[in-house]
Design a protein around this motif. Sequence first.
Motif, PDB file in Angstrom:
ATOM      1  N   MET A   1       0.796  -1.217   0.000  1.00 48.83           N
ATOM      2  CA  MET A   1       0.000   0.000   0.000  1.00 48.83           C
ATOM      3  C   MET A   1       0.830   1.269   0.000  1.00 48.83           C
ATOM      4  N   TYR A  41      10.464  -1.943  -0.165  1.00 52.76           N
ATOM      5  CA  TYR A  41      10.081  -1.345   1.119  1.00 52.76           C
ATOM      6  C   TYR A  41      11.312  -1.137   1.998  1.00 52.76           C
ATOM      7  N   TYR A  46       7.704   1.515   6.272  1.00 51.26           N
ATOM      8  CA  TYR A  46       6.967   0.889   7.375  1.00 51.26           C
ATOM      9  C   TYR A  46       6.546   1.946   8.396  1.00 51.26           C
ATOM     10  N   MET A  49       3.497   3.633   6.793  1.00 53.47           N
ATOM     11  CA  MET A  49       2.251   2.861   6.872  1.00 53.47           C
ATOM     12  C   MET A  49       1.721   2.863   8.300  1.00 53.47           C
ATOM     13  N   GLY A  76       2.478 -11.134   4.941  1.00 57.97           N
ATOM     14  CA  GLY A  76       3.120  -9.846   4.688  1.00 57.97           C
ATOM     15  C   GLY A  76       3.130  -9.015   5.953  1.00 57.97           C
ATOM     16  N   THR A  77       3.703  -9.597   6.989  1.00 55.61           N
ATOM     17  CA  THR A  77       3.610  -8.973   8.318  1.00 55.61           C
ATOM     18  C   THR A  77       4.403  -7.689   8.423  1.00 55.61           C
ATOM     19  N   TRP A  83      -0.359  -6.831  12.520  1.00 57.97           N
ATOM     20  CA  TRP A  83      -1.689  -7.476  12.604  1.00 57.97           C
ATOM     21  C   TRP A  83      -1.619  -8.758  13.415  1.00 57.97           C
ATOM     22  N   GLU A  99       6.696 -13.182   6.086  1.00 57.09           N
ATOM     23  CA  GLU A  99       7.174 -12.000   5.371  1.00 57.09           C
ATOM     24  C   GLU A  99       8.109 -12.478   4.267  1.00 57.09           C
ATOM     25  N   GLY A 100       7.829 -12.005   3.038  1.00 55.30           N
ATOM     26  CA  GLY A 100       8.596 -12.473   1.889  1.00 55.30           C
ATOM     27  C   GLY A 100       9.939 -11.792   1.703  1.00 55.30           C
ATOM     28  N   SER A 126       9.148 -16.141   4.278  1.00 52.55           N
ATOM     29  CA  SER A 126       8.661 -16.869   3.089  1.00 52.55           C
ATOM     30  C   SER A 126       7.591 -16.023   2.409  1.00 52.55           C
ATOM     31  N   TRP A 127       7.485 -16.153   1.101  1.00 55.46           N
ATOM     32  CA  TRP A 127       6.276 -15.675   0.427  1.00 55.46           C
ATOM     33  C   TRP A 127       5.177 -16.672   0.791  1.00 55.46           C
ATOM     34  N   SER A 128       3.970 -16.179   1.025  1.00 56.31           N
ATOM     35  CA  SER A 128       2.894 -17.060   1.502  1.00 56.31           C
ATOM     36  C   SER A 128       2.644 -18.217   0.542  1.00 56.31           C
ATOM     37  N   GLU A 143      -2.272  -7.265   4.723  1.00 61.20           N
ATOM     38  CA  GLU A 143      -2.434  -5.951   4.106  1.00 61.20           C
ATOM     39  C   GLU A 143      -1.446  -5.916   2.961  1.00 61.20           C
ATOM     40  N   ILE A 144      -1.822  -6.574   1.866  1.00 59.37           N
ATOM     41  CA  ILE A 144      -0.987  -6.611   0.659  1.00 59.37           C
ATOM     42  C   ILE A 144      -1.829  -6.048  -0.494  1.00 59.37           C
TER      43      ILE A 144
HETATM   44  C1  LIG Z   1       2.018  -3.062   2.404  1.00 58.18           C
HETATM   45  S1  LIG Z   1       3.191  -3.905   3.402  1.00 58.18           S
HETATM   46  C2  LIG Z   1       2.261  -4.177   4.874  1.00 58.18           C
HETATM   47  C3  LIG Z   1       3.115  -4.387   6.089  1.00 58.18           C
HETATM   48  C4  LIG Z   1       2.321  -4.493   7.398  1.00 58.18           C
HETATM   49  N1  LIG Z   1       1.523  -5.707   7.441  1.00 58.18           N
HETATM   50  C5  LIG Z   1       1.421  -3.293   7.557  1.00 58.18           C
HETATM   51  O1  LIG Z   1       0.217  -3.429   7.346  1.00 58.18           O
HETATM   52  O2  LIG Z   1       1.932  -2.208   7.841  1.00 58.18           O
HETATM   53  C6  LIG Z   1       3.167  -5.448   2.630  1.00 58.18           C
HETATM   54  C7  LIG Z   1       4.242  -6.396   3.144  1.00 58.18           C
HETATM   55  O3  LIG Z   1       3.883  -7.685   2.715  1.00 58.18           O
HETATM   56  C8  LIG Z   1       5.008  -8.346   2.139  1.00 58.18           C
HETATM   57  N2  LIG Z   1       4.362  -9.288   1.217  1.00 58.18           N
HETATM   58  C9  LIG Z   1       3.621  -8.977   0.132  1.00 58.18           C
HETATM   59  N3  LIG Z   1       3.083 -10.086  -0.397  1.00 58.18           N
HETATM   60  C10 LIG Z   1       3.480 -11.127   0.384  1.00 58.18           C
HETATM   61  C11 LIG Z   1       3.240 -12.527   0.352  1.00 58.18           C
HETATM   62  N4  LIG Z   1       2.470 -13.084  -0.578  1.00 58.18           N
HETATM   63  N5  LIG Z   1       3.832 -13.306   1.289  1.00 58.18           N
HETATM   64  C12 LIG Z   1       4.627 -12.756   2.235  1.00 58.18           C
HETATM   65  N6  LIG Z   1       4.893 -11.438   2.304  1.00 58.18           N
HETATM   66  C13 LIG Z   1       4.315 -10.624   1.407  1.00 58.18           C
HETATM   67  C14 LIG Z   1       5.846  -7.232   1.567  1.00 58.18           C
HETATM   68  O4  LIG Z   1       7.197  -7.606   1.464  1.00 58.18           O
HETATM   69  C15 LIG Z   1       5.628  -6.136   2.608  1.00 58.18           C
HETATM   70  O5  LIG Z   1       6.545  -6.225   3.659  1.00 58.18           O
END
Ligand SMILES: C[S@@+](CC[C@H](N)C(=O)[O-])C[C@H]1O[C@@H](n2cnc3c(N)ncnc32)[C@H](O)[C@@H]1O
Length: 365
Positions: A1, A41, A46, A49, A76-77, A83, A99-100, A126-128, A143-144
Amino acid sequence: MINGFRRKSLSRHREIRVPVALGAADDRLTLWASPGEYPVYDSYDYDYMAEDKVCESAYESALRAVSAGRTVLDIGTGRDLDWATLALEYGARHATAVEGMESTAVLARKTLEKSPYRDRLTLVRSWSTELETDRRFDLCVSEIIGSIGGSEGAAAALADAHARLLAPGGVMVPDRCVTMAGGICVRDIVPDLAFHPESLPYLDRIFASTGHPFDVRLLLSHPTPEALLTDHAPVETLEFAAGVTVEAVETAELTVHTAGRIDGLLLWINLWAHPQDPPIDALATETAWGTTYLPCFDEPVDVRPGDRLSVRLGRTLSDDGRHPDYHLRARLETVTGTHHGSFLSTHHGRVFRSNPLYEEIFSLR
Ligand SMILES: C[S@@+](CC[C@H](N)C(=O)[O-])C[C@H]1O[C@@H](n2cnc3c(N)ncnc32)[C@H](O)[C@@H]1O
């Protein structure tokens, strides 16, 4: 975001630049490269956000309603495990935070070491979509969401989470995201067709991540609804709780209400963290989500009230299997005739200087 809009210091954090969209004084409309869909990012993002009270209060309300007694997957923590931590505060039994980005996971590990919830919180780098586990979670929070709702890969990631990682009867937060679109003329409302200077470091990092330049998505800093010359309608509907459709085509029929010129579309999200709460409207409120401008006519077309703009927005997965490419087609019926336009907005494809607007923007870089 993240929208990358940055400016000056905030009191809560030292030396943090804050986005124009979150209340700074400069109200000129400016163009920015859209950074949220790339692994660019950093700590500023961070912090930024964390400043978004609209987002925070929507997620807080949703997690208060659904966390108690549940096991949680936070996709995407980010650096702060926000969260996952909030769900635990509201009575979740255990949270797994994924977290990826490697650099962010390192920072998240430091957050975890200081967390009062560390015995009930597991962090996985890891990516989810690559998460290997036999577990099923009662609650999936993420929150992706991009400035076009799906642009950061939410559809593919949350379809996979819904099918593979969510327990039967499990809850998704957010519940749904709808991206709206309306007709505008960027050439008439943006004084300089150039990237804002503070956007250029992001542009370099985006191009470094993809390995080549391309027509990166454009964000427009804090336009007001008065910029629209038409009514608006959904062009992307992502129903996370019901099981999201990853690839789709959506159409919208718009009507011009104000005389002027149109050269493209403004897009912004409506995001329901919880189905019974009002949505976050990224055009109506000050939030960290930007609004996206997609060009579709090479030259602005004169319009007057009653003219019809038909829009078709397709989304297909790019070859990284996570992020969508958007295919825009538009037809504008005016007294001077029918005007056709199109634009391919790729995540990382080799489409560069594909129309006069991008030609102009990149020639000024
Ligand atoms: C917009 S940020 C949100 C961070 C935090 N959760 C917040 O709301 O402030 C998105 C985060 O998700 C991670 N991310 C995006 N897609 C992902 C996925 N499929 N699996 C793991 N991490 C992911 C990105 O690297 C980034 O750190």
